[in-house]
Design a protein around this motif. Structure first.
Motif, PDB file in Angstrom:
ATOM      1  N   ILE A 137       0.831  -1.204   0.000  1.00  0.00           N
ATOM      2  CA  ILE A 137       0.000   0.000   0.000  1.00  0.00           C
ATOM      3  C   ILE A 137       0.864   1.252   0.000  1.00  0.00           C
ATOM      4  O   ILE A 137       1.948   1.280   0.589  1.00  0.00           O
ATOM      5  CB  ILE A 137      -0.949   0.027   1.219  1.00  0.00           C
ATOM      6  CG1 ILE A 137      -0.164   0.028   2.540  1.00  0.00           C
ATOM      7  CG2 ILE A 137      -1.916  -1.162   1.176  1.00  0.00           C
ATOM      8  CD1 ILE A 137      -1.035   0.202   3.781  1.00  0.00           C
ATOM      9  N   ASP A 138       0.371   2.282  -0.654  1.00  0.00           N
ATOM     10  CA  ASP A 138       1.081   3.555  -0.611  1.00  0.00           C
ATOM     11  C   ASP A 138       0.528   4.410   0.533  1.00  0.00           C
ATOM     12  O   ASP A 138      -0.326   3.962   1.308  1.00  0.00           O
ATOM     13  CB  ASP A 138       1.012   4.274  -1.960  1.00  0.00           C
ATOM     14  CG  ASP A 138      -0.382   4.805  -2.306  1.00  0.00           C
ATOM     15  OD1 ASP A 138      -1.334   4.656  -1.490  1.00  0.00           O
ATOM     16  OD2 ASP A 138      -0.529   5.380  -3.405  1.00  0.00           O
ATOM     17  N   ASP A 139       1.022   5.641   0.631  1.00  0.00           N
ATOM     18  CA  ASP A 139       0.678   6.475   1.784  1.00  0.00           C
ATOM     19  C   ASP A 139      -0.756   7.005   1.733  1.00  0.00           C
ATOM     20  O   ASP A 139      -1.237   7.573   2.714  1.00  0.00           O
ATOM     21  CB  ASP A 139       1.658   7.646   1.894  1.00  0.00           C
ATOM     22  CG  ASP A 139       3.030   7.206   2.362  1.00  0.00           C
ATOM     23  OD1 ASP A 139       3.206   5.993   2.610  1.00  0.00           O
ATOM     24  OD2 ASP A 139       3.929   8.072   2.485  1.00  0.00           O
ATOM     25  N   GLN A 140      -1.438   6.833   0.611  1.00  0.00           N
ATOM     26  CA  GLN A 140      -2.827   7.270   0.492  1.00  0.00           C
ATOM     27  C   GLN A 140      -3.814   6.107   0.654  1.00  0.00           C
ATOM     28  O   GLN A 140      -4.991   6.246   0.330  1.00  0.00           O
ATOM     29  CB  GLN A 140      -3.044   7.925  -0.871  1.00  0.00           C
ATOM     30  CG  GLN A 140      -2.195   9.157  -1.105  1.00  0.00           C
ATOM     31  CD  GLN A 140      -2.544  10.294  -0.171  1.00  0.00           C
ATOM     32  OE1 GLN A 140      -3.699  10.488   0.189  1.00  0.00           O
ATOM     33  NE2 GLN A 140      -1.545  11.062   0.241  1.00  0.00           N
ATOM     34  N   THR A 141      -3.324   4.995   1.182  1.00  0.00           N
ATOM     35  CA  THR A 141      -4.120   3.775   1.257  1.00  0.00           C
ATOM     36  C   THR A 141      -4.092   3.212   2.676  1.00  0.00           C
ATOM     37  O   THR A 141      -3.107   3.358   3.389  1.00  0.00           O
ATOM     38  CB  THR A 141      -3.582   2.724   0.271  1.00  0.00           C
ATOM     39  OG1 THR A 141      -3.614   3.257  -1.054  1.00  0.00           O
ATOM     40  CG2 THR A 141      -4.394   1.440   0.307  1.00  0.00           C
ATOM     41  N   ALA A 142      -5.182   2.557   3.076  1.00  0.00           N
ATOM     42  CA  ALA A 142      -5.266   1.879   4.366  1.00  0.00           C
ATOM     43  C   ALA A 142      -6.064   0.594   4.196  1.00  0.00           C
ATOM     44  O   ALA A 142      -6.858   0.448   3.259  1.00  0.00           O
ATOM     45  CB  ALA A 142      -5.922   2.774   5.413  1.00  0.00           C
ATOM     46  N   ILE A 143      -5.851  -0.333   5.123  1.00  0.00           N
ATOM     47  CA  ILE A 143      -6.614  -1.578   5.166  1.00  0.00           C
ATOM     48  C   ILE A 143      -7.519  -1.518   6.392  1.00  0.00           C
ATOM     49  O   ILE A 143      -7.048  -1.375   7.518  1.00  0.00           O
ATOM     50  CB  ILE A 143      -5.706  -2.815   5.249  1.00  0.00           C
ATOM     51  CG1 ILE A 143      -4.610  -2.756   4.192  1.00  0.00           C
ATOM     52  CG2 ILE A 143      -6.538  -4.082   5.126  1.00  0.00           C
ATOM     53  CD1 ILE A 143      -5.103  -2.764   2.783  1.00  0.00           C
TER      54      ILE A 143
ATOM     55  N   VAL B 141     -10.184  -2.375   1.448  1.00  0.00           N
ATOM     56  CA  VAL B 141      -9.117  -1.440   1.093  1.00  0.00           C
ATOM     57  C   VAL B 141      -9.719  -0.048   0.942  1.00  0.00           C
ATOM     58  O   VAL B 141     -10.669   0.154   0.180  1.00  0.00           O
ATOM     59  CB  VAL B 141      -8.419  -1.859  -0.206  1.00  0.00           C
ATOM     60  CG1 VAL B 141      -7.337  -0.834  -0.581  1.00  0.00           C
ATOM     61  CG2 VAL B 141      -7.800  -3.237  -0.065  1.00  0.00           C
ATOM     62  N   ILE B 142      -9.156   0.914   1.688  1.00  0.00           N
ATOM     63  CA  ILE B 142      -9.565   2.321   1.597  1.00  0.00           C
ATOM     64  C   ILE B 142      -8.430   3.064   0.909  1.00  0.00           C
ATOM     65  O   ILE B 142      -7.328   3.160   1.451  1.00  0.00           O
ATOM     66  CB  ILE B 142      -9.810   2.918   3.000  1.00  0.00           C
ATOM     67  CG1 ILE B 142     -10.765   2.038   3.824  1.00  0.00           C
ATOM     68  CG2 ILE B 142     -10.320   4.344   2.881  1.00  0.00           C
ATOM     69  CD1 ILE B 142     -12.147   1.904   3.250  1.00  0.00           C
ATOM     70  N   SER B 143      -8.679   3.596  -0.277  1.00  0.00           N
ATOM     71  CA  SER B 143      -7.553   4.148  -1.019  1.00  0.00           C
ATOM     72  C   SER B 143      -7.928   5.346  -1.872  1.00  0.00           C
ATOM     73  O   SER B 143      -8.963   5.357  -2.536  1.00  0.00           O
ATOM     74  CB  SER B 143      -6.939   3.065  -1.921  1.00  0.00           C
ATOM     75  OG  SER B 143      -5.807   3.553  -2.599  1.00  0.00           O
ATOM     76  N   GLU B 144      -7.056   6.340  -1.832  1.00  0.00           N
ATOM     77  CA  GLU B 144      -7.061   7.423  -2.798  1.00  0.00           C
ATOM     78  C   GLU B 144      -5.747   7.401  -3.579  1.00  0.00           C
ATOM     79  O   GLU B 144      -5.351   8.404  -4.170  1.00  0.00           O
ATOM     80  CB  GLU B 144      -7.238   8.766  -2.087  1.00  0.00           C
ATOM     81  CG  GLU B 144      -8.584   8.928  -1.394  1.00  0.00           C
ATOM     82  CD  GLU B 144      -8.783  10.300  -0.779  1.00  0.00           C
ATOM     83  OE1 GLU B 144      -7.998  11.224  -1.120  1.00  0.00           O
ATOM     84  OE2 GLU B 144      -9.709  10.464   0.037  1.00  0.00           O
TER      85      GLU B 144
END
Length: 244
Positions: free
Chosen positions: A218-224, A233-236
């Motif tokens: 995951i990158d810094d704009q993403t969370a699990i 997956v919560i992601s921008e």
């Protein structure tokens, strides 16, 4: 227990909304404990811990407007009675587990008793991980080191796999660690981040091949987000799931 595993904290509106949803109430009505332990192996670690606590670090977490915020330093817990700290952990709405060295953090989670305590916390409590804090929540994780660290309570398992970073840095050895086992997948944070050149997509694929579980890079704009056994997956930004 619910989880929000991030790369660099509550970085965008989507991750913020996911945190509020997991808490089941506004952040301003929630009590949190921040765990800075993973920062101390680094030069300047105490200053990094102060910046994180005071909201001056690049990982948005402590400054979100909590009703109360306490500091839980894992390395001191074995020297004090459990009655002095366990009730505080049980009463917290959120445990904010900061980034740093995941092997050092996972070791102190075990030695302090927190690893055993976490599965017994109430279902509404939220574990919020940042980088190493996210990795340490899993059963198995990998991290790269110029020299594998020594002095942990348990022997380290070195895979003897060496990766060269794109910026010509010295080669690094991939080391496997054991976390708290709160989830049945692994996390590789900082995907394709310019300040983490070894966390490239190509390297993440190689690392994931050595983890016996699904692995989210995951990158810094993403969370699990994990709630009631459901993983979302919560992601921008950008992310990739590798399956074993």
């Amino acid at each position: 227990m619910r989880l929000l595993l991030t790369s660099i904290g509550i970085e965008n509106a989507s991750i913020h909304d996911a945190l509020v949803e997991l808490l089941g109430k506004p952040i301003a009505e929630s009590n949190a404990l921040f765990i800075p332990t993973a920062l101390y192996p680094f030069p300047g670690g105490p200053g990094m811990a102060w910046r994180a606590i005071s909201g001056k670090a690049p990982s948005p977490m402590c400054e979100l407007g909590w009703k109360s915020l306490g500091i839980l330093e894992l390395s001191v817990l074995p020297s004090i009675e459990e009655a002095a700290w366990v009730p505080t952990v049980r009463d917290a709405d959120a445990l904010l587990v900061g980034g740093g060295d995941p092997l050092f953090l996972a070791n102190w989670m075990r030695r302090s008793g927190l690893t055993d305590l976490l599965p017994t916390l109430r279902s509404e409590a939220v574990y919020v991980g940042v980088s190493a804090g996210s990795m340490a929540a899993t059963s198995t994780f990998v991290e790269t080191y110029r020299e594998p660290p020594r002095g942990n309570a348990e022997p380290l398992k070195s895979e003897d796999v060496v990766f060269a970073t794109p910026q010509g840095d010295v080669d690094r050895t991939l080391v496997t660690g054991q976390g708290a086992g709160l989830v049945d997948f692994a996390v590789i944070p900082h995907l394709e981040h310019p300040h983490h050149p070894d966390a490239s997509l190509a390297n993440a694929e190689k690392w994931a091949a050595r983890i016996p579980a699904p692995t989210y890079a995951i990158d810094d704009q993403t969370a699990i987000k994990v709630a009631d056994g459901t993983v979302e997956v919560i992601s921008e930004g950008r992310w990739k799931l590798f399956t074993p």
